[in-house]
Design an enzyme around this catalytic site. Structure first.
Site, PDB file in Angstrom:
ATOM      1  N   LYS A  33       0.926  -1.130  -0.019  1.00 34.79           N
ATOM      2  CA  LYS A  33       0.024  -0.249  -0.086  1.00 34.79           C
ATOM      3  C   LYS A  33       0.935   1.262   0.091  1.00 34.79           C
ATOM      4  CE  LYS A  33      -0.278   0.008   5.086  1.00 34.79           C
ATOM      5  NZ  LYS A  33      -0.975  -0.924   6.148  1.00 34.79           N
ATOM      6  N   ARG A 128     -10.522  -0.052  14.380  1.00 36.83           N
ATOM      7  CA  ARG A 128     -10.220   0.722  13.263  1.00 36.83           C
ATOM      8  C   ARG A 128     -11.145   0.260  11.969  1.00 36.83           C
ATOM      9  NH1 ARG A 128      -4.051   1.169  10.979  1.00 36.83           N
ATOM     10  NH2 ARG A 128      -4.800  -0.912  10.039  1.00 36.83           N
ATOM     11  N   TYR A 242      17.705  29.959   8.816  1.00 34.58           N
ATOM     12  CA  TYR A 242      16.553  30.595   9.346  1.00 34.58           C
ATOM     13  C   TYR A 242      16.496  30.766  11.028  1.00 34.58           C
ATOM     14  CZ  TYR A 242      13.847  30.500   4.950  1.00 34.58           C
ATOM     15  OH  TYR A 242      13.601  30.688   3.928  1.00 34.58           O
ATOM     16  N   MET A 290      12.832  24.428   3.294  1.00 31.08           N
ATOM     17  CA  MET A 290      12.048  23.674   2.229  1.00 31.08           C
ATOM     18  C   MET A 290      12.941  22.701   1.299  1.00 31.08           C
ATOM     19  SD  MET A 290       8.783  25.043  -0.138  1.00 31.08           S
ATOM     20  CE  MET A 290       8.111  25.785   1.225  1.00 31.08           C
TER      21      MET A 290
END
Ligand SMILES: *Cc1c(COP(=O)(O)O)cnc(C)c1O
Length: 345
Positions: A33, A128, A242, A290
């Site tokens: 999956k 679940r 940063y 990022m």
């Protein structure tokens, strides 16, 4: 080129599957999956099918359809989310086996695809997915009269072998399925390691195939090499990144590499994580951006062309610990921008 390279060792995936399969008297499936936990379901599943895997689990019908195209006819493909509205054509055309989770899904399946195979997912305590004992008791005889291929449940605490939940769920699963002439499946990777009582007819390992805990003897599967874009010298007192989070305590050489949190390198791992130049760890300096990470390469003595985040020196579970998460999340976060390179298989 500033694309980082994610190398996936398909021979290691196959070796891990074989090692887990060797522990089980019954059959062993492969859980692929979420694009095989981020590593590429088509390549991973094809390698495993060549190695002898005949049963595969995915989460949703779309994943099942893609997998069927990769594998061709033959192998069984089970859908853990069962039969959802709009899935009937895909399930029928692509020969997928939904793991039915409720009376509702059962009715949907037999009405849309009468005579087509299915499995049932039973809730043994995780709450679940799957049918509760009373629901199953009411539906059982109807299900058994159809093409029921598999009865399964899922363990909530198998990664903790001493947890009382394991034996509770085992007893509940047995109570719901004993005496019925249909194959059974309970164990994920951790469940396999709990021992033969948990194996039943079919085991469903995922993370162990991909080199993650708790399969301690797994072969590592992924390597991530990130190109260095630029190097610079800092004098003592200068800062990096940063928030000025890193301050040079000495003359420092900083290398900036071309990947960041947009590539799944979680910001939280920054303070405890190094990138590696062969066997030398180079600590991350300041915050992960990022698309960029700054790395202190002072002690390396030269400017590297690439630095390694994942490999023999640093495994997915090391990064997971550094970011207070689990190897599953490290793998499934691996970025779409990486060049995925496959070896072996
Ligand atoms: C993901 C999943 C698995 C595989 O679990 P691992 O811990 O990765 O081995 C097995 N069964 C079900 C129902 C799952 O959702």
């Amino acid at each position: 080129m500033s694309t980082a390279t994610l190398t996936i060792d398909l021979d290691a995936v196959v070796a891990n599957w074989r090692a887990l399969a060797a522990l089980c008297a019954g059959e062993t499936a492969a859980v692929v999956k979420a694009n095989a936990y981020g590593l590429g379901a088509e390549r991973v599943a094809r390698s495993l099918a060549r190695a002898g895997a005949r049963q595969f689990f995915v989460a949703i019908a779309e994943e099942g359809a893609t997998l069927r195209q990769a594998l061709g006819p033959g192998p069984q493909i089970y859908l853990l989310s069962g039969h959802m509205p709009g899935d009937a054509d895909m399930i029928g055309d692509m020969d997928l086996i939904p793991m039915i989770n409720s009376v509702h899904q059962m009715i949907r399946h037999v009405e849309a695809l009468p005579g087509k195979p299915f499995g049932v997912q039973l809730d043994s305590g995780m709450n679940r997915l799957g049918m509760e004992p009373a629901e199953w008791a009411a539906l059982r005889d109807v299900a058994l009269a159809q093409d029921l291929r598999l009865m399964m449940s899922h363990l909530a605490c198998a990664d903790d072998p001493d947890h009382a939940m394991n034996t509770r769920q085992l007893a509940q699963f047995r109570a719901m399925t004993d005496g019925l002439e249909v194959p059974r499946s309970l164990a994920n990777t951790a469940g396999i390691l709990l021992g033969a009582d948990y194996h039943f007819d079919l085991a469903r390992p995922g993370i162990g195939l991909y080199g993650g805990r708790p399969f301690a003897t797994a072969r590592p599967v992924v390597t991530l090499d990130i190109p260095v874009i630029q190097c610079r010298d800092l004098t003592a007192g200068e800062t990096v990144g940063y928030g000025n989070d890193f301050t040079a305590a000495r003359e420092t050489r900083i290398a900036t590499v071309a990947a960041g949190y947009a590539d799944g390198i979680l910001r939280a791992m920054g303070p405890r994580t190094s990138l590696w130049a062969e066997d030398i760890p180079c600590p991350i300096a300041g915050r992960i951006s990022m698309d960029l990470i700054c790395v202190d390469v002072t002690d390396l003595g030269h400017d590297p062309k690439t630095l390694q985040l994942l490999g023999a020196s640093q495994l997915i579970d090391h990064l997971a610990d550094n970011a207070a998460t689990i190897g599953y999340e490290i793998l499934t976060s691996l970025g779409a921008r990486y060049l995925r390179r496959y070896i072996g298989g």
